[in-house]
Design a protein around this motif. Structure first.
Motif, mmCIF file in Angstrom:
data_model
loop_
_atom_site.group_PDB
_atom_site.id
_atom_site.type_symbol
_atom_site.label_atom_id
_atom_site.label_comp_id
_atom_site.label_asym_id
_atom_site.label_seq_id
_atom_site.Cartn_x
_atom_site.Cartn_y
_atom_site.Cartn_z
ATOM 1 N N CYS A 1 2.331 -0.095 -6.928
ATOM 2 C CA CYS A 1 2.195 1.143 -7.823
ATOM 3 C C CYS A 1 2.970 2.317 -7.182
ATOM 4 C CB CYS A 1 0.592 1.619 -7.861
ATOM 5 S SG CYS A 1 -0.210 1.732 -6.318
ATOM 6 N N ARG A 2 3.706 3.087 -8.184
ATOM 7 C CA ARG A 2 4.526 4.067 -7.709
ATOM 8 C C ARG A 2 4.022 5.287 -7.029
ATOM 9 N NH1 ARG A 2 6.360 8.363 -10.871
ATOM 10 N NH2 ARG A 2 5.163 7.672 -12.700
ATOM 11 N N ASN A 3 2.781 5.499 -6.986
ATOM 12 C CA ASN A 3 2.142 6.389 -6.272
ATOM 13 C C ASN A 3 1.084 5.832 -5.529
ATOM 14 O OD1 ASN A 3 3.371 9.082 -7.638
ATOM 15 N ND2 ASN A 3 2.475 8.039 -9.587
ATOM 16 N N PRO A 4 1.271 4.917 -4.563
ATOM 17 C CA PRO A 4 0.393 4.162 -3.604
ATOM 18 C C PRO A 4 -0.751 5.046 -3.052
ATOM 19 C CG PRO A 4 2.767 4.293 -2.716
ATOM 20 C CD PRO A 4 2.754 5.003 -3.873
ATOM 21 N N VAL A 5 -0.507 5.955 -2.217
ATOM 22 C CA VAL A 5 -1.185 6.560 -1.495
ATOM 23 C C VAL A 5 -1.117 8.248 -1.735
ATOM 24 C CG1 VAL A 5 -1.669 4.756 0.219
ATOM 25 C CG2 VAL A 5 0.200 6.312 0.325
ATOM 26 N N ASP B 1 9.156 8.725 4.166
ATOM 27 C CA ASP B 1 10.502 9.082 3.650
ATOM 28 C C ASP B 1 10.650 8.369 2.363
ATOM 29 O OD1 ASP B 1 11.258 6.392 4.396
ATOM 30 O OD2 ASP B 1 12.157 7.151 6.467
ATOM 31 N N THR B 2 12.009 8.367 1.879
ATOM 32 C CA THR B 2 12.433 7.493 0.643
ATOM 33 C C THR B 2 12.363 6.125 0.769
ATOM 34 O OG1 THR B 2 13.439 9.418 -0.121
ATOM 35 C CG2 THR B 2 13.822 7.402 -1.277
ATOM 36 N N ALA B 3 12.613 5.584 1.863
ATOM 37 C CA ALA B 3 12.586 4.027 1.792
ATOM 38 C C ALA B 3 11.238 3.547 2.199
ATOM 39 C CB ALA B 3 13.553 3.888 3.143
ATOM 40 N N GLU B 4 10.373 4.400 2.969
ATOM 41 C CA GLU B 4 9.081 3.833 3.376
ATOM 42 C C GLU B 4 8.393 3.774 2.027
ATOM 43 O OE1 GLU B 4 8.826 5.519 8.135
ATOM 44 O OE2 GLU B 4 8.422 6.920 6.272
ATOM 45 N N SER B 5 8.406 5.006 1.233
ATOM 46 C CA SER B 5 7.785 5.014 -0.057
ATOM 47 C C SER B 5 7.992 3.977 -1.090
ATOM 48 C CB SER B 5 7.885 6.424 -0.759
ATOM 49 O OG SER B 5 7.541 7.473 -0.020
ATOM 50 N N ALA B 6 9.356 3.572 -1.101
ATOM 51 C CA ALA B 6 9.862 2.793 -2.208
ATOM 52 C C ALA B 6 9.286 1.377 -1.420
ATOM 53 C CB ALA B 6 11.404 2.532 -2.094
ATOM 54 N N LEU B 7 9.183 1.041 -0.014
ATOM 55 C CA LEU B 7 8.637 -0.187 0.059
ATOM 56 C C LEU B 7 7.218 -0.443 0.005
ATOM 57 C CD1 LEU B 7 9.405 -2.821 1.907
ATOM 58 C CD2 LEU B 7 8.535 -1.657 3.991
ATOM 59 N N LEU B 8 6.464 0.633 0.351
ATOM 60 C CA LEU B 8 5.049 0.629 0.082
ATOM 61 C C LEU B 8 4.724 0.377 -1.457
ATOM 62 C CD1 LEU B 8 2.146 0.569 1.318
ATOM 63 C CD2 LEU B 8 2.340 3.274 1.080
ATOM 64 N N ALA B 9 5.463 0.924 -2.296
ATOM 65 C CA ALA B 9 5.384 1.133 -3.881
ATOM 66 C C ALA B 9 5.816 -0.440 -4.448
ATOM 67 C CB ALA B 9 5.962 2.289 -4.482
ATOM 68 N N THR C 1 -2.958 -4.841 1.812
ATOM 69 C CA THR C 1 -1.545 -5.361 1.623
ATOM 70 C C THR C 1 -1.319 -6.112 2.787
ATOM 71 O OG1 THR C 1 1.006 -4.679 1.415
ATOM 72 C CG2 THR C 1 -0.784 -2.934 2.503
ATOM 73 N N ASN C 2 0.130 -6.180 3.512
ATOM 74 C CA ASN C 2 0.368 -6.818 4.681
ATOM 75 C C ASN C 2 0.259 -5.977 5.786
ATOM 76 O OD1 ASN C 2 2.681 -5.502 4.614
ATOM 77 N ND2 ASN C 2 3.622 -7.218 3.509
ATOM 78 N N GLU C 3 0.743 -6.371 6.987
ATOM 79 C CA GLU C 3 0.416 -5.728 8.217
ATOM 80 C C GLU C 3 1.390 -4.224 8.136
ATOM 81 O OE1 GLU C 3 0.879 -6.274 13.089
ATOM 82 O OE2 GLU C 3 0.840 -7.944 11.611
ATOM 83 N N VAL C 4 2.825 -4.663 7.688
ATOM 84 C CA VAL C 4 3.765 -3.484 7.426
ATOM 85 C C VAL C 4 3.245 -2.458 6.550
ATOM 86 C CG1 VAL C 4 6.025 -2.840 6.995
ATOM 87 C CG2 VAL C 4 5.516 -4.998 8.326
ATOM 88 N N GLY C 5 2.552 -2.762 5.447
ATOM 89 C CA GLY C 5 1.962 -1.869 4.474
ATOM 90 C C GLY C 5 0.997 -1.164 4.911
ATOM 91 N N ALA C 6 -0.003 -1.807 5.944
ATOM 92 C CA ALA C 6 -1.129 -1.168 6.171
ATOM 93 C C ALA C 6 -0.731 -0.166 7.197
ATOM 94 C CB ALA C 6 -2.035 -2.143 6.979
ATOM 95 N N ALA C 7 0.211 -0.316 7.904
ATOM 96 C CA ALA C 7 0.779 0.737 9.028
ATOM 97 C C ALA C 7 1.481 1.708 8.185
ATOM 98 C CB ALA C 7 1.789 -0.011 9.928
ATOM 99 N N LEU C 8 2.230 1.372 7.049
ATOM 100 C CA LEU C 8 2.543 2.736 6.434
ATOM 101 C C LEU C 8 1.532 3.254 5.602
ATOM 102 C CD1 LEU C 8 5.449 0.905 4.493
ATOM 103 C CD2 LEU C 8 5.794 2.764 6.234
ATOM 104 N N CYS C 9 0.635 2.825 5.341
ATOM 105 C CA CYS C 9 -0.604 3.624 4.723
ATOM 106 C C CYS C 9 -1.083 4.553 5.796
ATOM 107 C CB CYS C 9 -1.683 2.786 4.129
ATOM 108 S SG CYS C 9 -1.118 1.850 2.900
ATOM 109 N N THR C 10 -1.244 3.814 6.991
ATOM 110 C CA THR C 10 -1.953 4.965 8.203
ATOM 111 C C THR C 10 -0.982 6.101 8.361
ATOM 112 O OG1 THR C 10 -3.179 3.077 9.160
ATOM 113 C CG2 THR C 10 -2.791 4.970 10.622
ATOM 114 N N LEU C 11 0.285 5.679 8.291
ATOM 115 C CA LEU C 11 1.232 6.751 8.560
ATOM 116 C C LEU C 11 1.499 7.833 7.649
ATOM 117 C CD1 LEU C 11 3.669 7.484 10.751
ATOM 118 C CD2 LEU C 11 4.941 6.053 8.977
#
Length: 409
Positions: free
Chosen positions: A352-356, A337-345, A320-330
């Protein structure tokens, strides 16, 4: 002299390539996926009308105004609903439960097949939540003509199938690992079995365990400790012993082993949880005393004893993009949190609703990964939508993204 040196170097390169065979492996939960025949039966059953009895069960009804199966709050409350053959009715949502039609389901199959052809260049694919081998054949490139399959029938409809390219190697065995389904438990507390495939790959013995473990006990950070009081965590706790038994048995002859699938468990959080592995404080490498419970599936099973059974969790990253990659690491460090999960999904990220945090790949001695395993985005294909009148349905291809890795054997 120069020619001799070039010849020796060429021989060395050929020898190195032969000794380090590369195999690409993927795991993908396809989310209640069915073959088209089963899907038609499911649609017919969900489209029938039912009424609620005083007992709380729903029975077939022809009375005017009776709700359809799509509207029954819990499909498994419908009398006689066969969980061995049919999923729940509320699989797809768009402003409420989608009343699926068979044309939309065929289109979904075409989309999965196209996505696999374009984006899942794997020699071996371990599937979860499929109705059987036919369901997998219908979404493999060329109808699966270039693949062999290992699967099973029976149990419940969320089954496992492993597909591999015929050119890769030949099947030695394909076995259902019934112990993971906890056969001593009542049916309501029996999770899914495992699926074990042994292949001969260029003279090497490669063993694969495909799993789909008990859900709803995801992270020690959100209270999901296998030694907790919830029923889901208690069931996951019971699966630890049969998993460890399989690993120690199947690695004892020097075979190369891969364990992968939907663990329904964030194994990275287990590694970062500082609690003792066992409730009594004893070492995970020794026999577990009676009454002692495990807080970490990963550290209990892969305790270094014996050394051949010490499988390693492969690093993961997100396509994914840079922001998504950072969320994956986090997400490997703490719960998003809910907002972070919704963004990644969301469809601009992984889709995908269950990304990681649920799907993982582990490898044993003699195997190395050329790079981290990659959560491959399905983006817009992970979204269900339709017109307000229920027409022009587009069904999500899954609520999980495939996880893919290239291995050296």
């Amino acid at each position: 002299m120069l020619r001799i040196m070039v010849a020796i170097f060429a021989i060395f390169l050929i020898s190195s390539e032969a000794s380090a065979r590369q195999v690409t492996i993927a795991t993908w939960n396809l989310g209640w996926h069915m073959d088209i025949g089963t899907a038609q039966t499911w649609i017919d059953a969900c489209s029938k009308t039912y009424q609620k009895e005083p007992t709380g069960q729903w029975v077939p009804s022809t009375a005017a105004g009776s709700p359809t199966g799509w509207e029954v709050p819990n499909t498994f409350d419908i009398h006689g609903w066969n969980t061995a053959t049919l999923p729940v009715c509320d699989v797809y949502f768009y402003r409420g439960v989608v009343r699926v039609n068979v044309d939309a389901y065929r289109k979904r199959q075409e989309q999965i097949a196209g996505f696999i052809s374009r984006s899942v260049p794997a020699d071996i694919i371990a599937f979860q939540e499929v109705s059987g081998e036919q369901a997998v054949k219908e979404i493999l490139p060329g109808g699966g003509a270039d693949y062999d399959l290992c699967g099973f029938s029976g149990y419940k409809v969320q089954r496992l199938v492993i597909a591999w390219k015929k050119s890769l190697g030949t099947k030695v065995s394909c076995n259902v690992e019934d112990a993971l389904s906890l056969p001593a438990n009542p049916d309501s507390k029996r999770p899914r079995p495992g699926l074990s495939l042994t292949l001969n790959v260029g003279g090497d013995t490669l063993r694969i365990l495909d799993v789909h473990l008990k859900s709803s006990c995801v992270s020690p950070f959100d209270g999901g400790k296998p030694d907790g009081n919830g029923n889901d965590c208690k069931i996951l706790q019971q699966q630890i012993e049969p998993i460890e038994g399989w690993v120690e048995r199947e690695t004892s002859d020097g075979a190369k082993v891969v364990m992968l699938g939907d663990f329904n468990r964030n194994l990275w959080h287990e590694l970062r949880d500082q609690s003792p592995v066992r409730t009594d404080g004893s070492a995970a490498s020794g026999p577990r005393p009676s009454g002692a419970l495990s807080r970490s599936l990963l550290e209990e099973v892969f305790d270094g004893q014996p050394s051949a059974s010490n499988l390693r969790l492969i690093d993961e990253q997100c396509e994914t993009n840079e922001v998504g990659a950072a969320l994956c690491t986090l997400s490997e460090i703490r719960d998003l949190d809910t907002a972070e999960s919704a963004l990644l999904a969301s469809q601009n990220y992984l889709g995908c609703r269950n990304p990681v945090g649920l799907d993982h790949i582990l490898i044993g001695p003699g195997i190395s990964a050329t790079a981290p395993a990659e959560h491959t985005g399905i983006r817009r294909l992970g979204t269900t939508r339709q017109k307000d009148d229920g027409t022009d349905q587009v069904l999500a291809i899954s609520d999980h993204c495939p996880l893919i890795v290239r291995l050296n054997l």
